[in-house]
Structure formats: structure tokens, C-alpha cells
Design a protein around this motif. Structure first.
Motif, PDB file in Angstrom:
ATOM      1  N   SER A  95       0.810  -1.215   0.000  1.00 45.14           N
ATOM      2  CA  SER A  95       0.000   0.000   0.000  1.00 45.14           C
ATOM      3  C   SER A  95       0.846   1.268   0.000  1.00 45.14           C
ATOM      4  O   SER A  95       0.379   2.336  -0.407  1.00 45.14           O
ATOM      5  N   ASP A  99       0.135   5.417  -3.316  1.00 45.32           N
ATOM      6  CA  ASP A  99      -0.162   6.844  -3.233  1.00 45.32           C
ATOM      7  C   ASP A  99       0.419   7.564  -4.444  1.00 45.32           C
ATOM      8  O   ASP A  99       1.571   7.343  -4.818  1.00 45.32           O
ATOM      9  N   THR A 147       6.713   6.768  -4.011  1.00 46.31           N
ATOM     10  CA  THR A 147       5.860   7.258  -5.097  1.00 46.31           C
ATOM     11  C   THR A 147       6.705   7.630  -6.308  1.00 46.31           C
ATOM     12  O   THR A 147       6.343   7.322  -7.452  1.00 46.31           O
ATOM     13  N   ALA A 188      -0.766  10.717   7.938  1.00 50.55           N
ATOM     14  CA  ALA A 188      -1.905  10.008   7.369  1.00 50.55           C
ATOM     15  C   ALA A 188      -3.210  10.479   8.001  1.00 50.55           C
ATOM     16  O   ALA A 188      -4.230  10.623   7.312  1.00 50.55           O
ATOM     17  N   ALA A 192      -6.243  12.513   6.145  1.00 51.47           N
ATOM     18  CA  ALA A 192      -7.624  12.035   6.172  1.00 51.47           C
ATOM     19  C   ALA A 192      -8.572  13.129   6.661  1.00 51.47           C
ATOM     20  O   ALA A 192      -9.673  13.291   6.127  1.00 51.47           O
ATOM     21  N   SER A 197      -5.026  12.276   0.245  1.00 52.95           N
ATOM     22  CA  SER A 197      -4.103  11.169   0.470  1.00 52.95           C
ATOM     23  C   SER A 197      -2.851  11.739   1.127  1.00 52.95           C
ATOM     24  O   SER A 197      -2.617  12.962   1.108  1.00 52.95           O
ATOM     25  N   ARG A 198      -2.047  10.873   1.707  1.00 49.85           N
ATOM     26  CA  ARG A 198      -0.808  11.354   2.330  1.00 49.85           C
ATOM     27  C   ARG A 198       0.106  11.990   1.286  1.00 49.85           C
ATOM     28  O   ARG A 198       0.753  13.012   1.557  1.00 49.85           O
ATOM     29  N   TYR A 199       0.164  11.410   0.078  1.00 47.27           N
ATOM     30  CA  TYR A 199       1.001  11.986  -0.979  1.00 47.27           C
ATOM     31  C   TYR A 199       0.528  13.388  -1.340  1.00 47.27           C
ATOM     32  O   TYR A 199       1.346  14.293  -1.550  1.00 47.27           O
ATOM     33  N   GLN A 200      -0.795  13.605  -1.427  1.00 52.72           N
ATOM     34  CA  GLN A 200      -1.303  14.929  -1.742  1.00 52.72           C
ATOM     35  C   GLN A 200      -0.929  15.939  -0.661  1.00 52.72           C
ATOM     36  O   GLN A 200      -0.571  17.080  -0.961  1.00 52.72           O
TER      37      GLN A 200
END
Length: 274
Positions: A95, A99, A147, A188, A192, A197-200
Motif C-alpha cells: 500500500s 499513493d 511514489t 496520514a 484524512a 491522500s498522504r502523498y497529496q
């Protein structure tokens, strides 16, 4: 080259998933055939390793990246009788590579990658997190690099990079980190809460602030430490008060930001006051 392997367990955020880091140096060791549930991502730092994989053989060299997909059988051993091999590897649950990409889990057709910039960044992050596995630093650095790995070298398509309201997002995250500097919230969870997302979140923060969240918080902690040192507290007392793991962690960042150790700074300030 000695026969040695050192495992370090980092955590992606205070309550996030574990991330195992391996630092290995072998002259003769040959791995038995095995597979991992995680993606295996390694950077060769010396010598040459030959890895049996997908019916063929991979031959590494210093600076090369090897990516082995989950569940794929492989072995590894020295590439010749004299040089041995040394590498740094991390084991990332699937997972962590989803991301910032589209289309599910990434697949790496080519397991041996030549990407000097990414190899250097992975090696640097691995080295520093092995020495001090800070959860916020791990969560800021590792997903970002994974990523980049998936986007550059896998079959996955890149997701959108434009984050609407990036400036406001970054300031919200900054304020939360400043308010909770001794026990920062997981990225994270912050993501949320913001519907991201964490990447965003990481992209919005980096785009606005110019540095990742852990680096911003470390510099903020250093500024708070300066005031406490000037007030006469010793570095060992200051470190936990501003959220550093220990005096060594404080010293590493203090020197990065200000060019001197906390003790030298405290002595200089006390001399002037005296």
C-alpha cells in the motif's frame, strides 16, 4: 568486507505501519531461495551481487537500485570471489507504493534500475533513518520516495499533481505540527482530516513550504531550543522539551540549521550574558 547484517525497524508515523531497514555487507553469504510479502527495494553501495530472479540473473553495481515485487522468489550472492557485496534495503508493504499513482499496485518489469538521483535519495534516507528512526521523518520521506519510484519505473500511471488550496493545506499542517511539536500527529491522519491522500498532503506542503513536514518541524524545534538554551538549560534537558528523541538528535539538527552544537551555542550565549 565483513559478514554482517543490521536490521532497524522504523515506523511511518507514531501509530503507522512498521518499515524494516536492512544494512548488509557480505563476502561469501548466499541467500536461500525465498520471497517477501513486501516490495524489496535495495541500493547497492559496494561490490557486486548476483540475484536469481524471474528465470534470469541480475548483476548489481554501486549505485544501482533493485526492486523485487512481492511474492517473487529470488536468491542472492556474491558476484565474484573477491569483492563481496554491500547494500541497503527497505521492505515496503504494497500500500505504500499506491499513493500518487493510478491503476492499483505498481508492477516493475525491469528489476534493475539506473536512477542516480533516486538511488542517492534512497540511500541517504535509509542511512539517516537507520541511525535515528524518527516516525515523522520516516512518514515524510519514505512514501514520497516510493511514489517517485513507482511513477518513474513501474507500469503505473501518475496521479494528478495539482492540489487545489495547497497553500491553505500547508499552513493548516504547519500549525498542527507547531502546536504538537513534542508529539506530532501522523501525516496520514492529518491527510484524512483534510480529505487528502498522504502523498497529496506531502506535495501541498512541499510546494508551499519548500521542504517536507519533518524538516520544517525540526527547524521549528531548533528555534524553540535556542530560547531554552539561552535561558540556561542544558542540551540534554532541552531535547525532550522540544520533541527531539535525545541530545544526539537535537545536536544533529542544531548543527544543520545553525552550524554549531547546542552546547557551543549555550556557552556562547552564557558568556555574553555573563
Amino acid at each position: 568486507m565483513a559478514e554482517q547484517a543490521l536490521w532497524t525497524r522504523a515506523r511511518l508515523g507514531p501509530v503507522g505501519p512498521p518499515l524494516d531497514l536492512l544494512t548488509a555487507s557480505f563476502r561469501r553469504h548466499v541467500y536461500a531461495p525465498h520471497a517477501h510479502e513486501e516490495y524489496t527495494i535495495g541500493v547497492c553501495v559496494g561490490g557486486c551481487e548476483v540475484i536469481a530472479y524471474r528465470g534470469g540473473h541480475i548483476r548489481t553495481g554501486p549505485g544501482t537500485i533493485v526492486v523485487l515485487d512481492p511474492g517473487e522468489m529470488h536468491t542472492g550472492g556474491p558476484g565474484n570471489a573477491t569483492d563481496g557485496y554491500a547494500y541497503r534495503a527497505l521492505y515496503a508493504e504494497p500500500s505504500l507504493l499506491t499513493d500518487g499513482i493510478l491503476g492499483g499496485l505498481p508492477y516493475f518489469r525491469e528489476p534493475l534500475l539506473e536512477d542516480p538521483e533516486l538511488a542517492a535519495a534512497l540511500r541517504r534516507a535509509h542511512t539517516e533513518l537507520s541511525a535515528c528512526p524518527d516516525p515523522l521523518e520516516a512518514e515524510s520521506r519514505i512514501p514520497w520516495l516510493l511514489t517517485a519510484l513507482a511513477r518513474r519505473h513501474s507500469t503505473a500511471r501518475a496521479g494528478a499533481d495539482l492540489i487545489p488550496g495547497a497553500g491553505a493545506i500547508a499552513l493548516t499542517v504547519r500549525d498542527r505540527l507547531a502546536d504538537e511539536l513534542t508529539d506530532p500527529p501522523p501525516l496520514a491522519c492529518l491527510a484524512a482530516d483534510l480529505g487528502l491522500s498522504r502523498y497529496q498532503l506531502l506535495r501541498a506542503f512541499r510546494t508551499t513550504m519548500g521542504i517536507p513536514p519533518y524538516a520544517w518541524l525540526a527547524q521549528y524545534r531548533v528555534s524553540r531550543a535556542r530560547a531554552l538554551l539561552a535561558a540556561g538549560l542544558r542540551p540534554a534537558e532541552v531535547a525532550p522539551l522540544v520533541g527531539f528523541a535525545d541530545q544526539a538528535h537535537l545536536t544533529r539538527w542544531f548543527r544543520r540549521v545553525l552550524g554549531v552544537t547546542p552546547a557551543a551555542y549555550r556557552n556562547s550565549v552564557q558568556d555574553v550574558q555573563g
